[in-house]
Scaffold this motif. Structure first.
Motif, PDB file in Angstrom:
ATOM      1  N   ALA A 164      76.107  27.864  -4.716  1.00  0.00           N
ATOM      2  CA  ALA A 164      75.748  26.514  -3.955  1.00  0.00           C
ATOM      3  C   ALA A 164      74.394  26.190  -4.049  1.00  0.00           C
ATOM      4  O   ALA A 164      73.665  25.149  -4.389  1.00  0.00           O
ATOM      5  CB  ALA A 164      76.327  26.243  -2.545  1.00  0.00           C
ATOM      6  N   TYR A 165      73.422  27.329  -3.605  1.00  0.00           N
ATOM      7  CA  TYR A 165      71.883  27.060  -3.578  1.00  0.00           C
ATOM      8  C   TYR A 165      71.499  26.843  -5.016  1.00  0.00           C
ATOM      9  O   TYR A 165      70.534  25.723  -5.039  1.00  0.00           O
ATOM     10  CB  TYR A 165      71.225  28.518  -2.984  1.00  0.00           C
ATOM     11  CG  TYR A 165      69.963  28.577  -3.185  1.00  0.00           C
ATOM     12  CD1 TYR A 165      69.537  28.307  -1.770  1.00  0.00           C
ATOM     13  CD2 TYR A 165      69.060  28.674  -4.075  1.00  0.00           C
ATOM     14  CE1 TYR A 165      68.059  28.229  -1.477  1.00  0.00           C
ATOM     15  CE2 TYR A 165      67.506  28.851  -3.681  1.00  0.00           C
ATOM     16  CZ  TYR A 165      67.198  28.713  -2.535  1.00  0.00           C
ATOM     17  OH  TYR A 165      65.649  28.668  -2.428  1.00  0.00           O
ATOM     18  N   ASN A 166      71.846  27.374  -5.862  1.00  0.00           N
ATOM     19  CA  ASN A 166      71.543  27.373  -7.255  1.00  0.00           C
ATOM     20  C   ASN A 166      71.653  25.806  -7.830  1.00  0.00           C
ATOM     21  O   ASN A 166      71.001  25.145  -8.536  1.00  0.00           O
ATOM     22  CB  ASN A 166      71.958  28.192  -8.406  1.00  0.00           C
ATOM     23  CG  ASN A 166      71.080  29.677  -8.241  1.00  0.00           C
ATOM     24  OD1 ASN A 166      70.057  29.594  -8.035  1.00  0.00           O
ATOM     25  ND2 ASN A 166      71.878  30.686  -8.263  1.00  0.00           N
ATOM     26  N   LEU A 167      73.017  25.266  -7.468  1.00  0.00           N
ATOM     27  CA  LEU A 167      73.456  23.976  -8.020  1.00  0.00           C
ATOM     28  C   LEU A 167      72.443  22.873  -7.384  1.00  0.00           C
ATOM     29  O   LEU A 167      72.243  22.088  -7.936  1.00  0.00           O
ATOM     30  CB  LEU A 167      74.856  23.756  -7.345  1.00  0.00           C
ATOM     31  CG  LEU A 167      75.987  24.665  -8.476  1.00  0.00           C
ATOM     32  CD1 LEU A 167      77.272  24.526  -7.869  1.00  0.00           C
ATOM     33  CD2 LEU A 167      76.145  24.017  -9.854  1.00  0.00           C
ATOM     34  N   SER A 168      72.361  23.110  -5.963  1.00  0.00           N
ATOM     35  CA  SER A 168      71.517  22.276  -5.224  1.00  0.00           C
ATOM     36  C   SER A 168      69.950  22.313  -5.851  1.00  0.00           C
ATOM     37  O   SER A 168      69.549  21.316  -6.035  1.00  0.00           O
ATOM     38  CB  SER A 168      71.407  22.949  -3.734  1.00  0.00           C
ATOM     39  OG  SER A 168      72.647  22.510  -3.108  1.00  0.00           O
ATOM     40  N   LEU A 169      69.430  23.564  -6.289  1.00  0.00           N
ATOM     41  CA  LEU A 169      68.167  23.611  -6.691  1.00  0.00           C
ATOM     42  C   LEU A 169      68.191  22.713  -8.133  1.00  0.00           C
ATOM     43  O   LEU A 169      67.058  21.933  -8.365  1.00  0.00           O
ATOM     44  CB  LEU A 169      67.737  24.989  -6.905  1.00  0.00           C
ATOM     45  CG  LEU A 169      66.326  25.070  -7.433  1.00  0.00           C
ATOM     46  CD1 LEU A 169      65.437  24.571  -6.646  1.00  0.00           C
ATOM     47  CD2 LEU A 169      65.945  26.692  -7.682  1.00  0.00           C
ATOM     48  N   ASN A 170      69.141  22.699  -8.897  1.00  0.00           N
ATOM     49  CA  ASN A 170      69.085  22.325 -10.409  1.00  0.00           C
ATOM     50  C   ASN A 170      69.135  20.515  -9.858  1.00  0.00           C
ATOM     51  O   ASN A 170      68.637  19.845 -10.700  1.00  0.00           O
ATOM     52  CB  ASN A 170      70.272  22.796 -11.106  1.00  0.00           C
ATOM     53  CG  ASN A 170      70.209  24.060 -11.592  1.00  0.00           C
ATOM     54  OD1 ASN A 170      68.845  24.540 -11.696  1.00  0.00           O
ATOM     55  ND2 ASN A 170      71.526  24.914 -11.925  1.00  0.00           N
ATOM     56  N   VAL A 171      69.902  20.172  -9.111  1.00  0.00           N
ATOM     57  CA  VAL A 171      69.903  18.772  -8.705  1.00  0.00           C
ATOM     58  C   VAL A 171      68.402  18.390  -8.185  1.00  0.00           C
ATOM     59  O   VAL A 171      68.009  17.086  -8.923  1.00  0.00           O
ATOM     60  CB  VAL A 171      70.936  18.437  -7.626  1.00  0.00           C
ATOM     61  CG1 VAL A 171      70.906  17.020  -7.046  1.00  0.00           C
ATOM     62  CG2 VAL A 171      72.294  18.587  -8.157  1.00  0.00           C
ATOM     63  N   VAL A 172      67.811  19.053  -7.695  1.00  0.00           N
ATOM     64  CA  VAL A 172      66.555  18.646  -7.065  1.00  0.00           C
ATOM     65  C   VAL A 172      65.380  18.528  -8.450  1.00  0.00           C
ATOM     66  O   VAL A 172      64.890  17.644  -8.688  1.00  0.00           O
ATOM     67  CB  VAL A 172      65.744  19.514  -5.992  1.00  0.00           C
ATOM     68  CG1 VAL A 172      64.405  19.413  -5.893  1.00  0.00           C
ATOM     69  CG2 VAL A 172      66.602  19.713  -4.952  1.00  0.00           C
ATOM     70  N   LEU A 173      65.844  19.624  -9.212  1.00  0.00           N
ATOM     71  CA  LEU A 173      64.654  19.589 -10.332  1.00  0.00           C
ATOM     72  C   LEU A 173      65.009  18.494 -11.503  1.00  0.00           C
ATOM     73  O   LEU A 173      64.212  18.068 -11.910  1.00  0.00           O
ATOM     74  CB  LEU A 173      64.975  21.160 -11.070  1.00  0.00           C
ATOM     75  CG  LEU A 173      64.360  22.123 -10.308  1.00  0.00           C
ATOM     76  CD1 LEU A 173      64.774  23.551 -11.007  1.00  0.00           C
ATOM     77  CD2 LEU A 173      63.050  22.029 -10.148  1.00  0.00           C
ATOM     78  N   ASP A 174      66.420  18.245 -11.556  1.00  0.00           N
ATOM     79  CA  ASP A 174      66.911  17.086 -12.392  1.00  0.00           C
ATOM     80  C   ASP A 174      66.462  15.663 -11.796  1.00  0.00           C
ATOM     81  O   ASP A 174      65.909  14.850 -12.648  1.00  0.00           O
ATOM     82  CB  ASP A 174      68.400  17.170 -12.634  1.00  0.00           C
ATOM     83  CG  ASP A 174      68.848  18.126 -13.325  1.00  0.00           C
ATOM     84  OD1 ASP A 174      68.170  18.830 -14.179  1.00  0.00           O
ATOM     85  OD2 ASP A 174      70.250  18.404 -13.157  1.00  0.00           O
ATOM     86  N   LYS A 175      66.067  15.752 -10.483  1.00  0.00           N
ATOM     87  CA  LYS A 175      65.777  14.371 -10.055  1.00  0.00           C
ATOM     88  C   LYS A 175      64.103  14.358 -10.310  1.00  0.00           C
ATOM     89  O   LYS A 175      63.640  13.081 -10.411  1.00  0.00           O
ATOM     90  CB  LYS A 175      65.887  14.302  -8.634  1.00  0.00           C
ATOM     91  CG  LYS A 175      67.315  14.389  -7.880  1.00  0.00           C
ATOM     92  CD  LYS A 175      67.906  12.976  -8.014  1.00  0.00           C
ATOM     93  CE  LYS A 175      67.383  12.078  -7.145  1.00  0.00           C
ATOM     94  NZ  LYS A 175      68.232  10.934  -7.408  1.00  0.00           N
ATOM     95  N   LEU A 176      63.555  15.357 -10.039  1.00  0.00           N
ATOM     96  CA  LEU A 176      61.943  15.567 -10.591  1.00  0.00           C
ATOM     97  C   LEU A 176      61.853  15.187 -11.772  1.00  0.00           C
ATOM     98  O   LEU A 176      60.611  14.516 -12.156  1.00  0.00           O
ATOM     99  CB  LEU A 176      61.449  16.869 -10.019  1.00  0.00           C
ATOM    100  CG  LEU A 176      61.423  17.209  -8.593  1.00  0.00           C
ATOM    101  CD1 LEU A 176      61.056  18.658  -8.472  1.00  0.00           C
ATOM    102  CD2 LEU A 176      60.537  16.127  -7.787  1.00  0.00           C
ATOM    103  N   ILE A 177      62.735  15.818 -12.648  1.00  0.00           N
ATOM    104  CA  ILE A 177      62.484  15.678 -14.206  1.00  0.00           C
ATOM    105  C   ILE A 177      62.550  14.271 -14.207  1.00  0.00           C
ATOM    106  O   ILE A 177      62.019  13.492 -15.153  1.00  0.00           O
ATOM    107  CB  ILE A 177      63.423  16.405 -15.060  1.00  0.00           C
ATOM    108  CG1 ILE A 177      63.293  17.873 -14.920  1.00  0.00           C
ATOM    109  CG2 ILE A 177      63.504  15.960 -16.515  1.00  0.00           C
ATOM    110  CD1 ILE A 177      64.431  18.753 -15.416  1.00  0.00           C
TER     111      ILE A 177
END
Length: 236
Positions: A164-177
């Protein structure tokens, strides 16, 4: 993650802040004579076999250094090398801790919950990765559970939290991208994704139709590097 059958739409989430993160880091402790002597003592312990003349720190001399360490002539050479290695280890540890702090700060900005069904699907897709980690560490799952004093249920909860942590982090990074318009071209992939054989790696993802997926993973690495580099650090 090990599978791309589950997808999270960044549009379903919001970030409370897109600016640099602010984190608190301890200062790197200075290497002391006691630290160096502790390392030297490990050499004494390693040499403490039947017939060895090395019984204490006092037995370590220049001749012993020349016999055991190529390119070194004196105890001072060895001590300087030990100090350098300990300082490097401390820096690496602090860099890893900084990355973790940045990750935590980013996830704290995420508004929106990753659906439990997606977490479950990702868990199953990633289970072999966790099994591989245990095998690489030289222990079985049973040994790991005993060592960490975990029940089977607690182990599953640990994996779920990690996924869940890694999925959340990927979402954040995708938003930044998306916000910053970041991208990584195929020819630049190995600048961000490590590969023992870059040419073979590129050929494999091309063959398996994974170029876009690899480019997105590389863009996440690029975004994360920017976050770490621009982090506002308070020493404390």
């Amino acid at each position: 993650m090990a599978s791309t059958t589950f997808q999270l739409d960044p549009a379903d989430f919001e970030l409370s802040d897109y600016g640099p993160v602010r984190i608190s880091l301890p200062s790197i402790p200075a290497v002391t004579e006691e630290d160096i002597e502790a390392q030297l003592f490990s050499f004494v312990v390693a040499s403490a076999h039947k017939g060895s003349s090395i019984k204490s720190l006092a037995d370590l001399d220049d001749a012993w250094v020349r016999d055991h360490f190529e390119g070194m002539s004196t105890m001072e050479d060895l001590k300087a090398s030990i100090k350098q290695d300990l300082e490097k280890t401390s820096r690496m540890g602090l860099e890893n801790y900084k990355l973790q702090c940045c990750n935590d700060a980013l996830i704290a900005r995420l508004e929106g919950e990753v659906p439990e069904a997606v977490v479950t699907e990702a868990m199953e897709a990633s289970r072999s990765m966790y099994d591989d980690r245990l095998r690489a560490s030289g222990m079985t799952k049973v040994q790991y559970l005993r060592q960490e004093k975990l029940t089977e249920e607690e182990y599953e909860q640990k994996i779920r939290a990690d996924v869940a942590y890694n999925l959340s982090l990927n979402v954040v990074l995708d938003k930044l991208i998306e916000r910053q318009g970041l991208a990584v071209a195929k020819e630049d992939l190995t600048e961000y994704l490590s590969a023992d054989n870059p040419e073979a790696f590129l050929a494999e993802i091309e063959r398996n139709g994974k170029v876009d997926e690899a480019c997105q993973a590389a863009a996440r690495v690029k975004a994360m590097r920017q976050i770490v580099d621009t982090a506002i650090v308070d020493e404390g």
